[in-house]
Design an enzyme around this catalytic site. Sequence first.
Site, PDB file in Angstrom:
ATOM      1  N   GLY A 115       0.829  -1.219   0.000  1.00 49.23           N
ATOM      2  CA  GLY A 115       0.000   0.000   0.000  1.00 49.23           C
ATOM      3  C   GLY A 115       0.857   1.260   0.000  1.00 49.23           C
TER       4      GLY A 115
ATOM      5  N   ARG B 190      -1.657   0.169  -7.325  1.00 47.52           N
ATOM      6  CA  ARG B 190      -1.649   1.307  -8.256  1.00 47.52           C
ATOM      7  C   ARG B 190      -0.257   1.927  -8.252  1.00 47.52           C
ATOM      8  NH1 ARG B 190      -3.789   6.529  -5.073  1.00 47.52           N
ATOM      9  NH2 ARG B 190      -3.515   5.734  -2.977  1.00 47.52           N
TER      10      ARG B 190
ATOM     11  N   TYR C 102     -14.567  -1.218   9.463  1.00 46.52           N
ATOM     12  CA  TYR C 102     -13.150  -0.846   9.610  1.00 46.52           C
ATOM     13  C   TYR C 102     -12.638  -1.260  10.992  1.00 46.52           C
ATOM     14  CZ  TYR C 102      -9.030   2.272   9.599  1.00 46.52           C
ATOM     15  OH  TYR C 102      -7.762   2.804   9.664  1.00 46.52           O
TER      16      TYR C 102
ATOM     17  N   GLY D 124      -0.194   5.071  -0.935  1.00 48.89           N
ATOM     18  CA  GLY D 124      -1.227   5.770  -0.169  1.00 48.89           C
ATOM     19  C   GLY D 124      -0.690   6.928   0.646  1.00 48.89           C
ATOM     20  N   GLN D 125      -1.555   7.434   1.548  1.00 47.99           N
ATOM     21  CA  GLN D 125      -1.212   8.641   2.315  1.00 47.99           C
ATOM     22  C   GLN D 125       0.028   8.400   3.192  1.00 47.99           C
ATOM     23  OE1 GLN D 125      -3.910   9.894   5.404  1.00 47.99           O
ATOM     24  NE2 GLN D 125      -3.202  12.004   5.354  1.00 47.99           N
TER      25      GLN D 125
ATOM     26  N   ASP E 252      -0.421  -7.243  -5.228  1.00 45.24           N
ATOM     27  CA  ASP E 252      -1.709  -7.330  -4.536  1.00 45.24           C
ATOM     28  C   ASP E 252      -1.473  -8.145  -3.261  1.00 45.24           C
ATOM     29  OD1 ASP E 252      -4.198  -8.007  -3.554  1.00 45.24           O
ATOM     30  OD2 ASP E 252      -5.077  -8.414  -5.527  1.00 45.24           O
TER      31      ASP E 252
ATOM     32  N   ASP F 297       2.331  -1.702  -4.491  1.00 44.02           N
ATOM     33  CA  ASP F 297       0.930  -1.277  -4.409  1.00 44.02           C
ATOM     34  C   ASP F 297       0.199  -1.885  -5.605  1.00 44.02           C
ATOM     35  OD1 ASP F 297      -1.545   0.509  -4.385  1.00 44.02           O
ATOM     36  OD2 ASP F 297      -0.393   1.482  -2.795  1.00 44.02           O
TER      37      ASP F 297
HETATM   38  N1  LIG Z   1      -4.428   7.772   7.242  1.00 41.10           N
HETATM   39  C1  LIG Z   1      -4.898   7.706   8.480  1.00 41.10           C
HETATM   40  O1  LIG Z   1      -5.385   8.700   9.035  1.00 41.10           O
HETATM   41  C2  LIG Z   1      -4.795   6.394   9.240  1.00 41.10           C
HETATM   42  C3  LIG Z   1      -5.100   6.386  10.605  1.00 41.10           C
HETATM   43  C4  LIG Z   1      -5.020   5.185  11.313  1.00 41.10           C
HETATM   44  C5  LIG Z   1      -4.618   4.018  10.665  1.00 41.10           C
HETATM   45  N2  LIG Z   1      -4.336   4.059   9.320  1.00 41.10           N
HETATM   46  C6  LIG Z   1      -3.951   2.801   8.672  1.00 41.10           C
HETATM   47  O2  LIG Z   1      -2.710   2.942   8.002  1.00 41.10           O
HETATM   48  C7  LIG Z   1      -2.708   2.150   6.799  1.00 41.10           C
HETATM   49  C8  LIG Z   1      -2.376   3.019   5.593  1.00 41.10           C
HETATM   50  O3  LIG Z   1      -3.317   4.084   5.542  1.00 41.10           O
HETATM   51  P1  LIG Z   1      -3.285   5.191   4.392  1.00 41.10           P
HETATM   52  O4  LIG Z   1      -3.944   6.389   4.958  1.00 41.10           O
HETATM   53  O5  LIG Z   1      -1.938   5.290   3.770  1.00 41.10           O
HETATM   54  O6  LIG Z   1      -4.301   4.510   3.360  1.00 41.10           O
HETATM   55  P2  LIG Z   1      -4.557   4.900   1.823  1.00 41.10           P
HETATM   56  O7  LIG Z   1      -5.978   4.560   1.513  1.00 41.10           O
HETATM   57  O8  LIG Z   1      -4.078   6.291   1.548  1.00 41.10           O
HETATM   58  O9  LIG Z   1      -3.585   3.892   1.064  1.00 41.10           O
HETATM   59  C9  LIG Z   1      -3.826   2.512   1.011  1.00 41.10           C
HETATM   60  C10 LIG Z   1      -3.106   1.951  -0.201  1.00 41.10           C
HETATM   61  O10 LIG Z   1      -3.367   0.552  -0.289  1.00 41.10           O
HETATM   62  C11 LIG Z   1      -3.454   0.227  -1.661  1.00 41.10           C
HETATM   63  N3  LIG Z   1      -4.164  -1.058  -1.842  1.00 41.10           N
HETATM   64  C12 LIG Z   1      -5.508  -1.269  -1.898  1.00 41.10           C
HETATM   65  N4  LIG Z   1      -5.764  -2.582  -2.109  1.00 41.10           N
HETATM   66  C13 LIG Z   1      -4.548  -3.198  -2.175  1.00 41.10           C
HETATM   67  C14 LIG Z   1      -4.147  -4.542  -2.374  1.00 41.10           C
HETATM   68  N5  LIG Z   1      -5.049  -5.538  -2.539  1.00 41.10           N
HETATM   69  N6  LIG Z   1      -2.827  -4.821  -2.400  1.00 41.10           N
HETATM   70  C15 LIG Z   1      -1.909  -3.839  -2.230  1.00 41.10           C
HETATM   71  N7  LIG Z   1      -2.228  -2.541  -2.049  1.00 41.10           N
HETATM   72  C16 LIG Z   1      -3.533  -2.231  -2.030  1.00 41.10           C
HETATM   73  C17 LIG Z   1      -4.167   1.397  -2.291  1.00 41.10           C
HETATM   74  O11 LIG Z   1      -3.939   1.463  -3.694  1.00 41.10           O
HETATM   75  C18 LIG Z   1      -3.557   2.575  -1.518  1.00 41.10           C
HETATM   76  O12 LIG Z   1      -2.452   3.133  -2.211  1.00 41.10           O
HETATM   77  C19 LIG Z   1      -4.086   1.480   6.757  1.00 41.10           C
HETATM   78  O13 LIG Z   1      -3.993   0.197   7.338  1.00 41.10           O
HETATM   79  C20 LIG Z   1      -4.948   2.368   7.618  1.00 41.10           C
HETATM   80  O14 LIG Z   1      -6.030   1.671   8.168  1.00 41.10           O
HETATM   81  C21 LIG Z   1      -4.407   5.220   8.605  1.00 41.10           C
END
Ligand SMILES: NC(=O)c1ccc[n+]([C@@H]2O[C@H](COP(=O)([O-])OP(=O)(O)OC[C@H]3O[C@@H](n4cnc5c(N)ncnc54)[C@H](O)[C@@H]3O)[C@@H](O)[C@H]2O)c1
Length: 319
Positions: free
Chosen positions: A8, A36, A142, A11-12, A53, A34
């Site tokens: 992942g 994407r 979630y 992502g953020q 994946d 990732d």
């Molecule tokens: N951002 C927050 O505020 C926050 C807070 C608490 C916990 N988290 C946790 O941190 C982790 C990352 O969060 P984030 O904000 O970067 O999420 P995000 O949604 O920005 O990024 C998630 C990434 O996972 C990828 N993804 C989706 N399906 C996939 C698959 N099958 N295989 C591989 N990659 C795949 C997506 O393309 C995306 O780039 C998550 O587990 C989230 O629950 C985030």
Amino acid sequence: MDSILVTGAAGQIGSELVPALRERYGPDKVIATDVRMPATPAAAARGPFEHLDCTQPEQLREVIRRHGVRTIYHLAAMLSAVAEERPQTAWNLNTGGLYAVLEAAREYRCAVFFPSSIGAFGPTTPRDATPQDTVQRPTTMYGVTKVAGELLCDYYARRFGVDVRGLRLPGLISYTAPPGGGTTDYAVEIFYQAIRYRHYTCFLRADTSLDMMYMPDATAAIMRVMEADPARLEHRNAFNVTAMNFTPERLAAEIRKHVPDFAIDYEVDPMRQAIADSWPRSIDDGAARAEWDWSPAYDIGAMTRDMLEKLGARLKPAR
Ligand SMILES: NC(=O)c1ccc[n+]([C@@H]2O[C@H](COP(=O)([O-])OP(=O)(O)OC[C@H]3O[C@@H](n4cnc5c(N)ncnc54)[C@H](O)[C@@H]3O)[C@@H](O)[C@H]2O)c1
């Protein structure tokens, strides 16, 4: 080869954790993956990237073998608001992905980082200064996947000796990648709108109190818990961590110190408000402070100044 795998990664969190890991351990040691492509071609060019994946065990094993992976930062998941719209998909990705990662880690003796969330708590949890060890009966898909994930991580540590560590992260604020559909996304969107339009319509009520953290603190916390002395860790997994606590009203007032004519109004989204109302108003991160010296660098004032400065250099006011 002792490589580090990040799932992942586009992502953020991954957009900032991958550069931080590359800075610390070397660009070629960190394999960003990732489903994407990274947001910018420049980000992709800074080190190895693989399409992976995380729910596909064979793909995981192949990448781990080829790169000699020893540590997995498992970030791929569906976030709270999107998960509530597609609960079946969220269960399959969040739980199935973690299971596949833990199984691969068991087989190849990898350490694992798992990000849980304040969403792992629910309406029957004490809502103020929520303790490290307390009631966890979340009412969102979630949250269900995060509690299941915390338990699965504990199980793999105890039963198979996998070195799994993790944090319960609060809402994260960053200027690099857009947030991925969480309940705290307002705290990022508000900065873009303040710079562009000096106006923001918030989807949470003015008095909704939640814990938050600036991304540089989050990446530091993630790396620090993974490097912590195991002899000092009583919890290992699912540490409460926080850096600041505010409501939309309070954040708007902080932004107004820099953008005096900034205005906020409210169009409450019942689904995201219900999620926020089921979460703690504030959490107690005493265990993280005691066991691995957690201490954040950014409060609301420092975070707001930095967000406006960094985004202001990139965005132009619309009028
Ligand atoms: N951002 C927050 O505020 C926050 C807070 C608490 C916990 N988290 C946790 O941190 C982790 C990352 O969060 P984030 O904000 O970067 O999420 P995000 O949604 O920005 O990024 C998630 C990434 O996972 C990828 N993804 C989706 N399906 C996939 C698959 N099958 N295989 C591989 N990659 C795949 C997506 O393309 C995306 O780039 C998550 O587990 C989230 O629950 C985030």
